[in-house]
Design an enzyme around this catalytic site. Structure first.
Site, PDB file in Angstrom:
ATOM      1  N   GLU A   1       0.826  -1.223   0.000  1.00 61.99           N
ATOM      2  CA  GLU A   1       0.000   0.000   0.000  1.00 61.99           C
ATOM      3  C   GLU A   1       0.852   1.262   0.000  1.00 61.99           C
ATOM      4  OE1 GLU A   1      -3.048   0.072  -1.220  1.00 61.99           O
ATOM      5  OE2 GLU A   1      -3.653  -1.320   0.360  1.00 61.99           O
TER       6      GLU A   1
ATOM      7  N   ILE B   1       2.580   2.190  -2.493  1.00 62.06           N
ATOM      8  CA  ILE B   1       3.819   1.708  -3.089  1.00 62.06           C
ATOM      9  C   ILE B   1       3.857   2.039  -4.572  1.00 62.06           C
ATOM     10  CG2 ILE B   1       4.966  -0.461  -3.760  1.00 62.06           C
ATOM     11  CD1 ILE B   1       5.472   0.375  -0.877  1.00 62.06           C
TER      12      ILE B   1
ATOM     13  N   SER C   1     -26.649   8.177 -14.848  1.00 60.68           N
ATOM     14  CA  SER C   1     -26.277   7.058 -13.975  1.00 60.68           C
ATOM     15  C   SER C   1     -27.481   6.661 -13.135  1.00 60.68           C
ATOM     16  CB  SER C   1     -25.129   7.501 -13.076  1.00 60.68           C
ATOM     17  OG  SER C   1     -25.014   6.628 -11.978  1.00 60.68           O
TER      18      SER C   1
ATOM     19  N   SER D   1     -15.343   3.999  -0.976  1.00 60.41           N
ATOM     20  CA  SER D   1     -15.002   2.884  -0.098  1.00 60.41           C
ATOM     21  C   SER D   1     -13.562   2.429  -0.288  1.00 60.41           C
ATOM     22  CB  SER D   1     -15.933   1.701  -0.389  1.00 60.41           C
ATOM     23  OG  SER D   1     -15.744   1.288  -1.732  1.00 60.41           O
TER      24      SER D   1
ATOM     25  N   SER E   1     -11.897   1.438  -5.556  1.00 57.97           N
ATOM     26  CA  SER E   1     -11.615   1.918  -6.913  1.00 57.97           C
ATOM     27  C   SER E   1     -12.839   2.079  -7.802  1.00 57.97           C
ATOM     28  CB  SER E   1     -10.595   1.019  -7.618  1.00 57.97           C
ATOM     29  OG  SER E   1      -9.355   1.213  -7.057  1.00 57.97           O
TER      30      SER E   1
ATOM     31  N   SER F   1     -13.620   4.850  -8.953  1.00 54.24           N
ATOM     32  CA  SER F   1     -13.230   5.814  -9.991  1.00 54.24           C
ATOM     33  C   SER F   1     -12.454   5.133 -11.126  1.00 54.24           C
ATOM     34  CB  SER F   1     -12.481   7.008  -9.407  1.00 54.24           C
ATOM     35  OG  SER F   1     -11.359   6.591  -8.698  1.00 54.24           O
TER      36      SER F   1
ATOM     37  N   GLU G   1      -6.885  10.706 -13.860  1.00 56.48           N
ATOM     38  CA  GLU G   1      -6.791  10.928 -12.395  1.00 56.48           C
ATOM     39  C   GLU G   1      -5.801  12.042 -12.084  1.00 56.48           C
ATOM     40  OE1 GLU G   1      -8.311   9.793  -9.669  1.00 56.48           O
ATOM     41  OE2 GLU G   1      -9.383   8.153 -10.635  1.00 56.48           O
TER      42      GLU G   1
ATOM     43  N   ASP H   1      -4.565   0.956  -9.474  1.00 57.88           N
ATOM     44  CA  ASP H   1      -6.009   0.709  -9.554  1.00 57.88           C
ATOM     45  C   ASP H   1      -6.446   0.444 -10.992  1.00 57.88           C
ATOM     46  OD1 ASP H   1      -5.779   1.357  -6.937  1.00 57.88           O
ATOM     47  OD2 ASP H   1      -6.818   3.282  -7.084  1.00 57.88           O
TER      48      ASP H   1
HETATM   49  C1  GLA Z   1      -5.246   4.770  -4.175  1.00 59.17           C
HETATM   50  C2  GLA Z   1      -4.501   5.160  -5.437  1.00 59.17           C
HETATM   51  C3  GLA Z   1      -3.493   4.084  -5.832  1.00 59.17           C
HETATM   52  C4  GLA Z   1      -2.599   3.672  -4.669  1.00 59.17           C
HETATM   53  C5  GLA Z   1      -3.425   3.413  -3.402  1.00 59.17           C
HETATM   54  C6  GLA Z   1      -2.574   3.217  -2.180  1.00 59.17           C
HETATM   55  O1  GLA Z   1      -6.050   3.659  -4.407  1.00 59.17           O
HETATM   56  O2  GLA Z   1      -5.386   5.397  -6.496  1.00 59.17           O
HETATM   57  O3  GLA Z   1      -2.739   4.540  -6.937  1.00 59.17           O
HETATM   58  O4  GLA Z   1      -1.615   4.629  -4.437  1.00 59.17           O
HETATM   59  O5  GLA Z   1      -4.321   4.476  -3.130  1.00 59.17           O
HETATM   60  O6  GLA Z   1      -1.815   2.060  -2.300  1.00 59.17           O
END
Ligand code: GLA
Length: 383
Positions: free
Chosen positions: A32, A34, A66, A121, A124, A126, A158, A170
């Protein structure tokens, strides 16, 4: 879901959708904060995700609607558009802006989205909506992008349109995920290996803290900057492109350059977490789930104490897990500051765990947490 979305599409637009696509969300098993430091991560796609139905119209307009949000918009196709506050449709608009930059032309389209990833949450939603849009348009109009191009386009949305300096994890995970496998991804080279997830007598539980994540974006960007500061200071003595080029041993030779305790803590987390991912991959391959679980707890502790991205809600969940006999590992997943935790839970205890955890959590925090037992699913596809 395909038939419901088709029906709703007809209600909204008075014509049939031409195609319906699905893109998953993700959990990160370990590694995480990372990805933007160029190291190893181990995410997998989940069966929750985003559906999108599309059909060309003859009006030269993009219409974004949506089933999850009241907000909707209608914009001219084939011109770039600005970001519109914090609206959900910024994600598809950002993707289409990138396509236009590449010289791709797409005339009017009606879009209808539906998602079942809880918003905010940390699973991901997004990346899922970005890739859902990019994948659908690429397939439908044969735009000629490779999957990895779509990942890079979504990351750029992003970073440059939404304004979060996130890494590539993600978007990569939701695009390349495979059922019952995690992706061991080197975020520097993008080399990756699929790791079989054989959890034996365990299941992966996802616990949503339901904490609103107001400050998450600015705090996230602050962590990215702190890592850049550490990198700059370390470069006074050695040449590094990113923090994850250091293993713990080498880091100890140079960490005296990090005189600010906060910067030292951030870099220490990154270097050790990166080492933990290699160990975790080995443990999973060998079927040592207890060892994997131990690494999950160590990861959480480091995110809590050194990286400071957890919080009392996530810590409460992990604390409960540590005392619950039938969990062998748990940690926050994703960016943190609220969002979700994951736990390796012994099969057959799902109900008992949920009941006791929800009670414990509500007692401490004042509102309920949600527990899902998650399945590791496949990447984007047409339905
Ligand atoms: C979010 C970001 C990812 C990653 C994580 C933490 O999900 O979008 O790119 O940095 O946080 O690991």
């Amino acid at each position: 879901m395909k038939s419901t979305l088709t029906e709703k599409f007809k209600d909204q637009y008075n014509h049939n959708p031409s195609a319906v696509y699905f893109t998953p969300g993700r959990v990160n098993l370990i590694g995480e904060h990372i990805d933007y430091n160029g190291g190893l991560v181990m995410p997998c796609a989940i069966t929750l995700g985003t559906w999108v139905a599309i059909a060309p119209n003859n009006d030269g307009k993009f219409r974004f609607r949506s089933l999850n949000f009241d907000a909707q918009t209608e914009v001219e196709s084939n011109v770039k558009h600005e970001k519109d506050g914090g609206n959900w449709f910024n994600y598809p608009i950002g993707v289409i802006n990138e396509f236009l930059k590449d010289g791709k032309k797409i005339d009017g389209i009606d879009f209808l989205y539906h998602g079942n990833i809880p918003i905010g949450s940390g699973l991901s939603s997004s990346a899922s909506i970005e890739i859902a849009t990019a994948f659908a348009l690429n397939e439908f109009f044969n735009l000629g992008y490779e999957k990895l191009d779509l990942v890079k386009i979504a990351k750029s949305v992003e970073n440059n349109f939404i304004g979060v300096n996130s890494g590539i994890m993600d978007q990569f995970a939701v695009t390349f995920g495979e059922q019952d496998k995690a992706i061991l991804l080197d975020c520097d080279t993008l080399k990756n290996k699929m790791v079989d997830i054989n959890l034996g007598n365990y299941v992966l539980a996802i616990i949503n803290t339901n904490k609103p994540r107001e400050l998450a974006e600015s705090k996230y960007n602050e962590r990215v900057e702190e890592c850049q500061t550490a990198l700059k200071l370390l470069n006074e003595e050695i040449t590094l492109n990113n923090l994850c080029e250091l293993n713990t041993e080498k880091f100890l030779l140079h960490n005296h350059l990090l005189t600010d305790q906060t910067i030292l803590n951030r870099a220490t987390h990154v270097v050790k977490e990166n080492d933990r991912v290699s160990l975790a991959a080995k443990a999973l391959n060998a079927g040592y789930l207890e060892e994997f679980g131990r690494l999950m707890y160590a990861s959480h502790e480091s995110l809590r104490d050194l990286y400071e991205v957890s919080g009392k809600e996530l810590d409460t969940v992990v604390e409960f897990c540590m005392d619950y006999e039938h969990v062998i590992g748990a940690r926050m997943t994703g960016a943190g500051f609220g969002g979700c935790a994951i736990a390796l839970l012994e099969k057959g205890f799902e109900e008992d765990f949920t009941k006791k955890l929800v009670h414990f959590y509500e007692d401490r925090i004042g509102y309920a947490a949600d527990v899902y037992v998650s399945h590791i699913g496949n990447g984007p596809r047409q339905l």
